[in-house]
Design an enzyme around this catalytic site. Structure first.
Site, PDB file in Angstrom:
ATOM      1  N   HIS A  36     -13.017   3.432  -0.246  1.00 40.70           N
ATOM      2  CA  HIS A  36     -12.925   2.415   0.819  1.00 40.70           C
ATOM      3  C   HIS A  36     -13.535   1.085   0.377  1.00 40.70           C
ATOM      4  CE1 HIS A  36     -12.749   5.725   4.129  1.00 40.70           C
ATOM      5  NE2 HIS A  36     -11.525   5.284   3.878  1.00 40.70           N
ATOM      6  N   ASP A  59      -8.500  13.752  16.313  1.00 42.64           N
ATOM      7  CA  ASP A  59      -8.428  12.403  16.866  1.00 42.64           C
ATOM      8  C   ASP A  59      -9.617  12.162  17.805  1.00 42.64           C
ATOM      9  OD1 ASP A  59      -7.723  10.286  18.774  1.00 42.64           O
ATOM     10  OD2 ASP A  59      -5.811  10.296  17.711  1.00 42.64           O
ATOM     11  N   PHE A  60     -10.401  11.133  17.499  1.00 43.61           N
ATOM     12  CA  PHE A  60     -11.641  10.917  18.251  1.00 43.61           C
ATOM     13  C   PHE A  60     -11.386  10.579  19.719  1.00 43.61           C
ATOM     14  CE2 PHE A  60     -15.351  11.214  15.529  1.00 43.61           C
ATOM     15  CZ  PHE A  60     -14.730  11.459  14.321  1.00 43.61           C
ATOM     16  N   ARG A  61     -10.233   9.971  20.009  1.00 46.64           N
ATOM     17  CA  ARG A  61      -9.924   9.675  21.420  1.00 46.64           C
ATOM     18  C   ARG A  61      -9.727  10.973  22.198  1.00 46.64           C
ATOM     19  NH1 ARG A  61      -5.611   5.260  19.905  1.00 46.64           N
ATOM     20  NH2 ARG A  61      -5.511   6.813  18.290  1.00 46.64           N
ATOM     21  N   HIS A 101     -17.709   2.578   7.731  1.00 42.82           N
ATOM     22  CA  HIS A 101     -16.242   2.585   7.875  1.00 42.82           C
ATOM     23  C   HIS A 101     -15.891   3.937   8.481  1.00 42.82           C
ATOM     24  CE1 HIS A 101     -12.013   1.691   6.440  1.00 42.82           C
ATOM     25  NE2 HIS A 101     -11.968   2.991   6.702  1.00 42.82           N
ATOM     26  N   LEU A 102     -15.684   3.946   9.790  1.00 40.04           N
ATOM     27  CA  LEU A 102     -15.490   5.219  10.502  1.00 40.04           C
ATOM     28  C   LEU A 102     -14.061   5.305  11.018  1.00 40.04           C
ATOM     29  CD1 LEU A 102     -18.825   5.184  12.573  1.00 40.04           C
ATOM     30  CD2 LEU A 102     -18.462   5.988  10.225  1.00 40.04           C
ATOM     31  N   GLY A 103     -13.202   5.934  10.233  1.00 42.61           N
ATOM     32  CA  GLY A 103     -11.820   6.166  10.656  1.00 42.61           C
ATOM     33  C   GLY A 103     -11.544   7.642  10.528  1.00 42.61           C
ATOM     34  N   LYS A 127       3.264   0.818   3.153  1.00 43.93           N
ATOM     35  CA  LYS A 127       2.942  -0.248   4.116  1.00 43.93           C
ATOM     36  C   LYS A 127       3.042  -1.577   3.391  1.00 43.93           C
ATOM     37  CE  LYS A 127      -0.643   2.396   6.333  1.00 43.93           C
ATOM     38  NZ  LYS A 127      -2.046   2.611   6.230  1.00 43.93           N
ATOM     39  N   ARG A 161      -2.452  -2.038  -3.550  1.00 42.53           N
ATOM     40  CA  ARG A 161      -3.669  -1.244  -3.348  1.00 42.53           C
ATOM     41  C   ARG A 161      -3.592  -0.029  -4.263  1.00 42.53           C
ATOM     42  NH1 ARG A 161      -5.190   3.106   0.770  1.00 42.53           N
ATOM     43  NH2 ARG A 161      -7.432   3.211   0.490  1.00 42.53           N
ATOM     44  N   GLY A 201     -10.952   2.572  12.722  1.00 42.03           N
ATOM     45  CA  GLY A 201     -10.499   3.073  14.021  1.00 42.03           C
ATOM     46  C   GLY A 201     -11.600   3.498  14.994  1.00 42.03           C
ATOM     47  N   GLU A 259      -8.007  -4.769   5.244  1.00 42.99           N
ATOM     48  CA  GLU A 259      -7.869  -4.458   3.813  1.00 42.99           C
ATOM     49  C   GLU A 259      -6.743  -5.268   3.189  1.00 42.99           C
ATOM     50  OE1 GLU A 259      -8.036  -0.292   5.130  1.00 42.99           O
ATOM     51  OE2 GLU A 259      -9.078   0.109   3.247  1.00 42.99           O
ATOM     52  N   ARG A 300     -11.729  16.330   7.062  1.00 43.81           N
ATOM     53  CA  ARG A 300     -12.488  16.645   5.831  1.00 43.81           C
ATOM     54  C   ARG A 300     -13.925  17.013   6.175  1.00 43.81           C
ATOM     55  NH1 ARG A 300     -11.112  11.206   2.762  1.00 43.81           N
ATOM     56  NH2 ARG A 300      -9.269  10.910   4.048  1.00 43.81           N
ATOM     57  N   ASN A 309       0.881  -1.173   0.000  1.00 46.00           N
ATOM     58  CA  ASN A 309       0.000   0.000   0.000  1.00 46.00           C
ATOM     59  C   ASN A 309       0.914   1.216   0.000  1.00 46.00           C
ATOM     60  OD1 ASN A 309      -1.838   1.994   0.446  1.00 46.00           O
ATOM     61  ND2 ASN A 309      -2.789   1.048   2.225  1.00 46.00           N
TER      62      ASN A 309
HETATM   63  P1  ADP Z   1      -7.376   6.062   8.779  1.00 47.54           P
HETATM   64  O1  ADP Z   1      -7.015   4.647   8.321  1.00 47.54           O
HETATM   65  O2  ADP Z   1      -8.446   6.717   7.965  1.00 47.54           O
HETATM   66  O3  ADP Z   1      -6.203   6.943   9.035  1.00 47.54           O
HETATM   67  P2  ADP Z   1      -8.213   4.719  11.238  1.00 47.54           P
HETATM   68  O4  ADP Z   1      -9.187   3.718  10.743  1.00 47.54           O
HETATM   69  O5  ADP Z   1      -6.871   4.238  11.690  1.00 47.54           O
HETATM   70  O6  ADP Z   1      -8.057   5.919  10.211  1.00 47.54           O
HETATM   71  O7  ADP Z   1      -8.905   5.508  12.445  1.00 47.54           O
HETATM   72  C1  ADP Z   1      -8.253   6.539  13.119  1.00 47.54           C
HETATM   73  C2  ADP Z   1      -9.232   7.131  14.137  1.00 47.54           C
HETATM   74  O8  ADP Z   1      -9.640   6.096  15.037  1.00 47.54           O
HETATM   75  C3  ADP Z   1      -8.598   8.237  14.982  1.00 47.54           C
HETATM   76  O9  ADP Z   1      -9.467   9.359  15.032  1.00 47.54           O
HETATM   77  C4  ADP Z   1      -8.541   7.608  16.353  1.00 47.54           C
HETATM   78  O10 ADP Z   1      -8.721   8.544  17.372  1.00 47.54           O
HETATM   79  C5  ADP Z   1      -9.697   6.644  16.342  1.00 47.54           C
HETATM   80  N1  ADP Z   1      -9.532   5.639  17.392  1.00 47.54           N
HETATM   81  C6  ADP Z   1      -8.586   4.683  17.481  1.00 47.54           C
HETATM   82  N2  ADP Z   1      -8.725   4.009  18.652  1.00 47.54           N
HETATM   83  C7  ADP Z   1      -9.776   4.576  19.306  1.00 47.54           C
HETATM   84  C8  ADP Z   1     -10.430   4.350  20.558  1.00 47.54           C
HETATM   85  N3  ADP Z   1     -10.019   3.399  21.386  1.00 47.54           N
HETATM   86  N4  ADP Z   1     -11.496   5.133  20.877  1.00 47.54           N
HETATM   87  C9  ADP Z   1     -11.913   6.096  20.054  1.00 47.54           C
HETATM   88  N5  ADP Z   1     -11.332   6.364  18.856  1.00 47.54           N
HETATM   89  C10 ADP Z   1     -10.287   5.620  18.496  1.00 47.54           C
END
Ligand code: ADP
Length: 403
Positions: free
Chosen positions: A178, A282-284, A206-208, A14, A89, A330, A383, A239, A7
């Site tokens: 995706h 970053d959602f965390r 697909h929520l990343g 990767k 990919r 994620g 993937e 975005r 990738n």
């Molecule tokens: P991408 O591949 O699009 O870069 P990912 O699928 O790796 O994204 O997702 C990244 C997102 O997932 C980040 O916003 C991160 O904060 C969130 N994330 C990862 N682990 C956790 C968790 N334990 N709780 C909440 N959000 C998380």
């Protein structure tokens, strides 16, 4: 069969080697900061290496990873000929590619013609292909496109309300992205539930950092929230997702911005980052801040969840029903609070969530109660495995590999 999955991005690459029989990764690794200073990561079940190595370009990065694969101490093969196929990919295949293909000169030419459609991703993917071809010219290469699975969308789903001539002239339409993840996850969901994928209606969330939703009816994508580019649809990490273009003209005039400046705002400064007043994408971090009463962080998460629920509702309508709703990537895999909030909008579908199950960590888990009218699942996306499967299938068809 041993499959090297690549990738390739603009400054990173990767890789994994996957054994097609066990479907396990024998090694996972990453070449980062290519062309800058170079960081190489390599992990097997016995060893984990992270080192600074100068990688001037992608060819040097591929060189480095191949050296590691045959290293007498921590390598996993003794000779390159043990790699049967390389699966790449590839982000954008336009309308030309509806499935995975053997990479030939013609395919590279056709992909180069799609560069316009994905100027950030496609050229970077092609550099990875080129580097592998230079160093392993006799190994079969397969291209697996992120847009291919979405190519089953019908014109009613993929056409914008723009003059038709722009579709004819420039292929301006919705492509969806995706696809590799949506395919893997929708099929894994059916397998996990003991269903025939040809008989179920599934919505994959697909929520990343990048986020998209797809409606997969009887094994085929009928809609995907991303569009001509991966900017449309949900509010994402940085975005914006759906925005009225009229607002952009207004903004451009008020702030005296040109198109590249506007695009940079929409791609890099918007989403939950922008809504939270630059607190974080970053959602965390947003969750931690929400607990400490950061109002904008809370608002960003609220808007994100609301938008996901709206898309799920509209896709249930588009398919005239839904059997499975699946969370992945994620945020989807890890953030049980967001899942709960999204599902709270979906009670009208007869969905009820088992709170304990929702907090379980597993490769695949059903988080809805048994009595729920729709199955809600959490499935870890993979993937790389999907690319390996596709590459193996194409290699078998091409009849070039030994089993
Ligand atoms: P991408 O591949 O699009 O870069 P990912 O699928 O790796 O994204 O997702 C990244 C997102 O997932 C980040 O916003 C991160 O904060 C969130 N994330 C990862 N682990 C956790 C968790 N334990 N709780 C909440 N959000 C998380």
């Amino acid at each position: 069969m041993k499959i090297l999955v690549i990738n390739s991005g603009s400054s990173s690459l990767k890789f994994q080697v996957i054994d097609s029989e066990s479907e396990q990764a024998m090694v996972k690794g990453l070449c980062e900061r290519i062309g800058i200073d170079g960081v190489f990561t390599y992990k097997t079940d016995k060893i984990s290496i992270k080192e600074s190595v100068s990688m001037r370009d992608h060819t040097q990065a591929v060189h480095r990873l191949l050296d590691a694969l045959v290293d007498p101490e921590h390598g996993i093969i003794s000779d390159f000929s043990e790699i049967d196929v390389i699966g790449h990919r590839l982000v954008h295949g336009g309308e030309k590619f509806t499935g995975s293909v053997v990479v030939t000169d013609e395919v590279i030419q056709a992909m180069t013609e799609c560069n316009d459609l994905a100027p950030l991703h496609n050229p970077a993917n092609l550099i990875g292909v080129d580097a592998c071809r230079k160093l392993m010219p006799d190994t079969l290469m397969v291209g697996v496109f992120d847009t291919a699975f979405n190519q089953t969308m019908e014109p009613k789903a993929y056409l914008y309300g723009l003059p038709y001539r722009y579709y004819e002239k420039y292929k301006i339409r919705r492509y969806g992205f995706h696809g590799i993840s949506h395919k893997y996850v929708s099929q894994r969901a059916a397998q996990f539930m003991g269903q025939d994928p040809r008989h179920v209606k599934t919505i994959v969330c697909h929520l990343g950092n990048g986020a998209s939703i797809s409606a997969v009816k009887y094994g085929k994508v009928i809609d995907n929230s991303m569009g001509f580019t991966p900017l449309e649809g949900l509010v994402m990490g940085t975005r914006c997702g759906d925005v009225d273009p009229g607002a952009l003209e207004f903004l451009a005039k008020k702030e005296n911005l040109d198109f590249p400046q506007i695009m940079a705002i929409l791609n890099q400064e918007s989403g939950v980052l922008g809504i939270s007043k630059n607190f974080s994408s970053d959602f965390r971090e947003l969750k931690d801040a929400e607990i400490k009463y950061n109002e904008k962080a809370a608002l960003a998460r609220e808007i994100f969840a609301y938008k996901v629920a709206k898309y799920v509702g509209s896709y249930a309508a588009a398919m005239n029903g839904v059997d499975n709703i699946v969370f992945t990537a994620g945020v989807g895999e890890n953030d049980s609070d967001i899942r709960e909030e999204i599902c709270s909008y979906l009670e009208f579908l007869g969905i009820t969530i088992d709170e304990l199950k929702n907090r379980e960590q597993a490769e695949a888990v059903r988080i809805s109660e048994r009595s729920s009218k729709v199955n809600v699942l959490v499935i870890r996306t993979n993937e790389e495995l999907e690319i390996a499967r596709e590459a193996a299938a194409v290699a078998r068809q091409a009849g070039t590999v030994r089993e």
